[in-house]
Design a protein around this motif. Structure first.
Motif, PDB file in Angstrom:
ATOM      1  N   THR A   1     -73.474  86.284  27.977  1.00 54.70           N
ATOM      2  CA  THR A   1     -73.368  86.764  29.362  1.00 54.70           C
ATOM      3  C   THR A   1     -71.930  87.133  29.684  1.00 54.70           C
ATOM      4  OG1 THR A   1     -75.227  85.390  30.029  1.00 54.70           O
ATOM      5  CG2 THR A   1     -73.739  86.159  31.772  1.00 54.70           C
ATOM      6  N   ILE A   2     -71.002  86.250  29.272  1.00 52.96           N
ATOM      7  CA  ILE A   2     -69.580  86.529  29.524  1.00 52.96           C
ATOM      8  C   ILE A   2     -69.155  87.787  28.805  1.00 52.96           C
ATOM      9  CG2 ILE A   2     -67.241  85.681  29.144  1.00 52.96           C
ATOM     10  CD1 ILE A   2     -68.423  82.842  29.515  1.00 52.96           C
ATOM     11  N   SER A   3     -69.619  87.954  27.582  1.00 56.53           N
ATOM     12  CA  SER A   3     -69.236  89.138  26.811  1.00 56.53           C
ATOM     13  C   SER A   3     -69.770  90.408  27.471  1.00 56.53           C
ATOM     14  CB  SER A   3     -69.786  89.015  25.387  1.00 56.53           C
ATOM     15  OG  SER A   3     -69.456  90.162  24.623  1.00 56.53           O
ATOM     16  N   GLU A   4     -70.995  90.335  27.994  1.00 56.14           N
ATOM     17  CA  GLU A   4     -71.589  91.484  28.661  1.00 56.14           C
ATOM     18  C   GLU A   4     -70.814  91.853  29.933  1.00 56.14           C
ATOM     19  OE1 GLU A   4     -75.611  90.400  29.322  1.00 56.14           O
ATOM     20  OE2 GLU A   4     -76.255  90.788  27.240  1.00 56.14           O
ATOM     21  N   CYS A   5     -70.245  90.817  30.619  1.00 57.12           N
ATOM     22  CA  CYS A   5     -69.455  91.079  31.818  1.00 57.12           C
ATOM     23  C   CYS A   5     -68.142  91.787  31.495  1.00 57.12           C
ATOM     24  CB  CYS A   5     -69.164  89.793  32.562  1.00 57.12           C
ATOM     25  SG  CYS A   5     -70.613  89.046  33.329  1.00 57.12           S
ATOM     26  N   LEU A   6     -67.616  91.506  30.334  1.00 55.28           N
ATOM     27  CA  LEU A   6     -66.319  92.062  29.961  1.00 55.28           C
ATOM     28  C   LEU A   6     -66.431  93.394  29.220  1.00 55.28           C
ATOM     29  CD1 LEU A   6     -64.318  88.903  28.814  1.00 55.28           C
ATOM     30  CD2 LEU A   6     -63.897  90.306  30.839  1.00 55.28           C
ATOM     31  N   THR A   7     -67.338  93.486  28.326  1.00 58.74           N
ATOM     32  CA  THR A   7     -67.396  94.613  27.399  1.00 58.74           C
ATOM     33  C   THR A   7     -68.485  95.589  27.841  1.00 58.74           C
ATOM     34  OG1 THR A   7     -68.929  93.456  25.959  1.00 58.74           O
ATOM     35  CG2 THR A   7     -66.568  93.193  25.516  1.00 58.74           C
ATOM     36  N   GLY A   8     -68.572  96.691  27.145  1.00 63.10           N
ATOM     37  CA  GLY A   8     -69.578  97.720  27.458  1.00 63.10           C
ATOM     38  C   GLY A   8     -69.049  98.747  28.464  1.00 63.10           C
ATOM     39  N   SER A   9     -69.797  99.845  28.642  1.00 63.01           N
ATOM     40  CA  SER A   9     -69.351 100.925  29.536  1.00 63.01           C
ATOM     41  C   SER A   9     -69.300 100.490  30.981  1.00 63.01           C
ATOM     42  CB  SER A   9     -70.304 102.149  29.404  1.00 63.01           C
ATOM     43  OG  SER A   9     -71.644 101.767  29.722  1.00 63.01           O
ATOM     44  N   ASP A  10     -70.113  99.532  31.330  1.00 61.29           N
ATOM     45  CA  ASP A  10     -70.112  99.056  32.717  1.00 61.29           C
ATOM     46  C   ASP A  10     -69.403  97.710  32.853  1.00 61.29           C
ATOM     47  OD1 ASP A  10     -71.594 101.261  33.538  1.00 61.29           O
ATOM     48  OD2 ASP A  10     -73.502 100.272  33.056  1.00 61.29           O
ATOM     49  N   GLY A  11     -68.736  97.191  31.780  1.00 59.45           N
ATOM     50  CA  GLY A  11     -68.097  95.893  31.842  1.00 59.45           C
ATOM     51  C   GLY A  11     -66.824  95.915  32.639  1.00 59.45           C
ATOM     52  N   GLY A  12     -66.359  94.752  32.974  1.00 60.17           N
ATOM     53  CA  GLY A  12     -65.170  94.608  33.793  1.00 60.17           C
ATOM     54  C   GLY A  12     -63.964  95.261  33.168  1.00 60.17           C
ATOM     55  N   LEU A  13     -63.794  95.171  31.871  1.00 60.18           N
ATOM     56  CA  LEU A  13     -62.631  95.734  31.199  1.00 60.18           C
ATOM     57  C   LEU A  13     -62.657  97.265  31.283  1.00 60.18           C
ATOM     58  CD1 LEU A  13     -60.081  95.237  29.604  1.00 60.18           C
ATOM     59  CD2 LEU A  13     -61.458  95.164  27.489  1.00 60.18           C
ATOM     60  N   ALA A  14     -63.808  97.853  31.164  1.00 56.95           N
ATOM     61  CA  ALA A  14     -63.931  99.320  31.266  1.00 56.95           C
ATOM     62  C   ALA A  14     -63.607  99.776  32.676  1.00 56.95           C
ATOM     63  CB  ALA A  14     -65.348  99.751  30.881  1.00 56.95           C
ATOM     64  N   GLN A  15     -64.058  99.007  33.683  1.00 52.14           N
ATOM     65  CA  GLN A  15     -63.776  99.347  35.057  1.00 52.14           C
ATOM     66  C   GLN A  15     -62.277  99.268  35.326  1.00 52.14           C
ATOM     67  OE1 GLN A  15     -65.984 100.442  37.423  1.00 52.14           O
ATOM     68  NE2 GLN A  15     -67.642 100.341  35.886  1.00 52.14           N
ATOM     69  N   LEU A  16     -61.627  98.241  34.776  1.00 52.02           N
ATOM     70  CA  LEU A  16     -60.170  98.129  34.951  1.00 52.02           C
ATOM     71  C   LEU A  16     -59.451  99.314  34.330  1.00 52.02           C
ATOM     72  CD1 LEU A  16     -59.550  94.313  34.284  1.00 52.02           C
ATOM     73  CD2 LEU A  16     -59.201  95.525  36.450  1.00 52.02           C
ATOM     74  N   ARG A  17     -59.857  99.695  33.180  1.00 50.63           N
ATOM     75  CA  ARG A  17     -59.191 100.803  32.503  1.00 50.63           C
ATOM     76  C   ARG A  17     -59.391 102.135  33.285  1.00 50.63           C
ATOM     77  NH1 ARG A  17     -61.188  98.956  26.476  1.00 50.63           N
ATOM     78  NH2 ARG A  17     -59.415  97.531  26.086  1.00 50.63           N
ATOM     79  N   GLN A  18     -60.596 102.336  33.774  1.00 51.22           N
ATOM     80  CA  GLN A  18     -60.869 103.549  34.547  1.00 51.22           C
ATOM     81  C   GLN A  18     -59.999 103.556  35.811  1.00 51.22           C
ATOM     82  OE1 GLN A  18     -64.985 104.068  35.598  1.00 51.22           O
ATOM     83  NE2 GLN A  18     -64.642 105.991  36.675  1.00 51.22           N
ATOM     84  N   ALA A  19     -59.917 102.382  36.462  1.00 52.81           N
ATOM     85  CA  ALA A  19     -59.099 102.292  37.675  1.00 52.81           C
ATOM     86  C   ALA A  19     -57.638 102.565  37.348  1.00 52.81           C
ATOM     87  CB  ALA A  19     -59.269 100.923  38.329  1.00 52.81           C
ATOM     88  N   ALA A  20     -57.152 102.045  36.226  1.00 51.52           N
ATOM     89  CA  ALA A  20     -55.756 102.235  35.842  1.00 51.52           C
ATOM     90  C   ALA A  20     -55.466 103.710  35.569  1.00 51.52           C
ATOM     91  CB  ALA A  20     -55.450 101.390  34.607  1.00 51.52           C
ATOM     92  N   ARG A  21     -56.423 104.474  34.986  1.00 54.68           N
ATOM     93  CA  ARG A  21     -56.198 105.878  34.706  1.00 54.68           C
ATOM     94  C   ARG A  21     -56.088 106.679  36.007  1.00 54.68           C
ATOM     95  NH1 ARG A  21     -59.948 104.880  30.501  1.00 54.68           N
ATOM     96  NH2 ARG A  21     -61.657 105.730  31.787  1.00 54.68           N
ATOM     97  N   ARG A  22     -56.953 106.387  36.937  1.00 56.54           N
ATOM     98  CA  ARG A  22     -56.904 107.091  38.215  1.00 56.54           C
ATOM     99  C   ARG A  22     -55.610 106.750  38.980  1.00 56.54           C
ATOM    100  NH1 ARG A  22     -63.000 107.154  40.850  1.00 56.54           N
ATOM    101  NH2 ARG A  22     -63.989 108.359  39.169  1.00 56.54           N
ATOM    102  N   LEU A  23     -55.267 105.514  38.972  1.00 59.03           N
ATOM    103  CA  LEU A  23     -54.056 105.106  39.674  1.00 59.03           C
ATOM    104  C   LEU A  23     -52.834 105.731  39.043  1.00 59.03           C
ATOM    105  CD1 LEU A  23     -52.942 103.388  41.952  1.00 59.03           C
ATOM    106  CD2 LEU A  23     -52.819 101.439  40.342  1.00 59.03           C
ATOM    107  N   ASP A  24     -52.859 105.951  37.778  1.00 58.28           N
ATOM    108  CA  ASP A  24     -51.715 106.536  37.085  1.00 58.28           C
ATOM    109  C   ASP A  24     -51.489 107.966  37.558  1.00 58.28           C
ATOM    110  OD1 ASP A  24     -49.664 106.472  34.964  1.00 58.28           O
ATOM    111  OD2 ASP A  24     -50.955 107.955  33.974  1.00 58.28           O
ATOM    112  N   ARG A  25     -52.585 108.660  37.931  1.00 61.59           N
ATOM    113  CA  ARG A  25     -52.441 110.043  38.344  1.00 61.59           C
ATOM    114  C   ARG A  25     -51.829 110.154  39.755  1.00 61.59           C
ATOM    115  NH1 ARG A  25     -57.693 110.593  35.916  1.00 61.59           N
ATOM    116  NH2 ARG A  25     -58.654 110.589  37.994  1.00 61.59           N
ATOM    117  N   ILE A  26     -52.022 109.110  40.529  1.00 61.17           N
ATOM    118  CA  ILE A  26     -51.542 109.214  41.930  1.00 61.17           C
ATOM    119  C   ILE A  26     -50.368 108.278  42.206  1.00 61.17           C
ATOM    120  CG2 ILE A  26     -53.825 109.875  42.694  1.00 61.17           C
ATOM    121  CD1 ILE A  26     -54.152 107.053  43.812  1.00 61.17           C
TER     122      ILE A  26
END
Length: 592
Positions: free
Chosen positions: A268-293
């Protein structure tokens, strides 16, 4: 006063009354192999029947004791017997006295003398060169005490010690030469038969036989466990337990059981962190958008930096989570295998009542026992061969000893036969029986039974001495044997009580001659009624009874040359001493 009896210039004995002083005689020593023999040197008697106080001293050679019938010669011998371990009879205590006492003093036994060995074995201490003193006291109301050199002594030890020092031969003698148990040793000494090789061979044989018996018992006991051992060794070897295995299996099982409990949570913990919808992917997506602005507003730069740190930390968490999942992963089949072996390991330990880590050592121990059983027959066969070899060596040595004894027996029979006729025993025959013993009775002294036997009349069967001869006849047989055996064993002091009973003339002379010959290697005391025997003595004691009308006493007087002549004359003529009797006494004394 005291008296000293002398003959040919050599003092032999002395006697003193209660008020007199004893005159100690010089002590010519007699030699035997193994040391100077232990002579009786003194006898002190107090309050024994008719004897109030009497002190006697003796030297080597032949001493004769004479006196009228009833004078108390038997009391003197009873007193000595008491000191040597005879039964303590309160009737021996002089009337009106509380106790009687007898002290016998001997030269110190040395070398391999049996008395010396008895003293050592029983812890009786002796100062070097000091005399051996035996003291016996009997109370009028019963009971007795014995001492050896002032140390308390049991009646059993006193009898054994007395028998090693003195032999008393008389009508009631049942020890000394009459005891068949000592005949073999006497024959061996006479024939100089060496029993050392037989003793060594017997000891080796018995030792080998004991080892064989022990081996057989061990194999027999172990053989009863053969099947069990074989099964146990096979089971343990198939299982192959190893030291420390239980701890290793228990630790591995605990780890797998922990992984089984945490697997769902980790997934369960691994599923929360990993995968396209996991927490780590969301953080990375947020970091890319923030980098542009982030360049539009200075505060967004700080937000971007914090978000980048969160991405890095989340990545590390993802890696650690993967490692933990790998560490806690398990194979259900492996877990089942571990649990099965751990259960079996602990079951074997309980079965054999050892710790699991000790099973490997137990397997080796059982295997060694099984090997010993399987090799036991071969070991026993080797021991049986050794026993047979040692037994054969013993038989050979014992048979050789038997041959020596047969030859010695023939010589002894001839020697005794030569002594019988002069002692008025010419119709008697003597033989030394050397007969085989049953194997169970074989000892380090050989495989023979030895016994002296006689036949008193032509055609009469042979039988032991004590069952045929009696009285003076028995004493003469003993004398013949003693003369034939000469210095070969037995006690050093020999006492003959009325050995000349019922004989006279030439026979009495023959007895006296043989006693004198025997006195060359033994101390001899003889109670006699024969003038021929009395004339042979190196010293002469006269035992007499006196009375003052109210009290009767027995006294002993050591005779000088003139008194001795008178006593021998009295023995020749009776109550009235004649000139002819004195002349005959002179002739007896002069011819010796």
């Amino acid at each position: 006063m005291g008296w000293v009896a002398t003959r040919r210039g050599a003092s032999n004995l002395a006697v003193a009354g209660a008020a007199g002083a004893a005159h100690p005689p010089p002590d010519p020593s007699l030699e035997r192999e193994g040391g100077v023999i232990a002579l009786l040197t003194a006898l002190s008697i107090r309050n024994v029947v008719l004897i109030e106080a009497l002190d006697l001293e003796f030297g080597a050679g032949l001493s004769v004791l004479t006196g009228e019938t009833g004078a108390g010669k038997s009391i003197l011998l009873d007193s000595l017997g008491l000191a040597l371990g005879a039964r303590a009879d309160s009737g021996l205590v002089r009337n009106g006295e509380a106790q009687a006492s007898v002290i016998a003093t001997f030269d110190p036994p040395t070398g391999d003398h049996r008395a010396a060995a008895l003293l050592i074995d029983n812890g009786v201490e002796m100062e070097p060169g000091e005399p051996l003193i035996i003291r016996r006291m009997v109370k009028a109301d019963g009971g007795s005490r014995a001492f050896v050199n002032d140390q308390p002594c049991s009646a059993a030890l006193l009898r054994e010690l007395g028998g090693s020092l003195v032999e008393i031969h008389g009508q009631h003698d049942d020890r000394g030469l009459l005891n068949a148990r000592g005949h073999r040793a006497l024959l061996d000494a006479y024939g100089r038969c060496d029993t050392g090789a037989v003793g060594t061979a017997h000891s080796a044989w018995r030792k080998a036989a004991a080892a064989l018996a022990e081996a057989r018992a061990t194999v027999e006991t172990a053989a009863r466990d053969r099947d069990y051992l074989a099964h146990a060794v096979e089971e343990l070897r198939s299982f192959a337990p190893e030291p420390g295995e239980e701890a290793a299996l228990a630790e591995e099982r605990a780890t797998m059981q922990k992984g089984a409990r945490l697997t769902d949570d980790l997934t369960t913990i691994s599923e929360c962190l990993t995968g396209s919808d996991g927490g780590l992917a969301q953080l990375r997506q947020a970091a890319r958008r923030l980098d542009r602005i982030a360049g539009e507003e200075p505060l967004l730069t700080a937000v971007l930096e914090a978000l980048d740190r969160a991405v890095v930390e989340a990545g590390e968490a993802e890696d650690r989570l993967a490692e933990a999942a790998e560490a806690l992963s398990f194979d259900p089949a492996r877990l089942d295998s571990i649990e099965t072996r751990l259960f079996d390991l602990r079951g074997l330990a309980r079965k054999h009542q050892v710790q699991p880590d000790d099973l490997a050592a137990l397997c080796e121990e059982m295997a060694a026992k099984l090997a010993a059983i399987e090799g036991g027959e071969e070991h026993i066969a080797a021991l049986e061969t050794e026993v047979a070899t040692k037994a054969a060596a013993y038989r050979a040595a014992a048979q050789a000893l038997s041959g020596e004894r047969q030859l010695a027996a023939g010589r002894l029979d001839a020697a005794v036969a030569g002594e019988l006729a002069p002692l008025k025993l010419d119709a008697a025959r003597f033989r030394t029986v050397v007969a085989p013993l049953d194997e169970g009775q074989w000892t380090g002294q050989g495989m023979d039974r030895v016994e002296f036997e006689i036949s008193t009349n032509p055609g009469a069967p042979f039988a032991p001495l004590i069952k045929i001869a009696s009285g003076g006849e028995l004493s003469r047989f003993i004398l013949a044997l003693k003369v034939a055996l000469a210095e070969q064993g037995g006690a050093d002091t020999l006492i003959f009580d009325e050995i000349d009973r019922g004989v006279g003339g030439a026979v009495a002379s023959a007895i006296g001659e043989r006693l004198a010959r025997l006195a060359q290697s033994n101390q001899i005391l003889v109670v006699t009624h024969s003038p021929q025997v009395a004339a042979r003595g190196a010293g002469h004691l006269l035992i007499a009874k006196s009375s003052d009308g109210t009290v009767t006493r027995t006294g002993v007087h050591a005779l000088d040359d003139q008194e001795r002549r008178e006593e021998i004359a009295r023995m020749l003529s009776g109550a009235e001493i004649t000139a002819e009797a004195r002349a005959q006494a002179d002739r007896l004394l002069e011819t010796l």
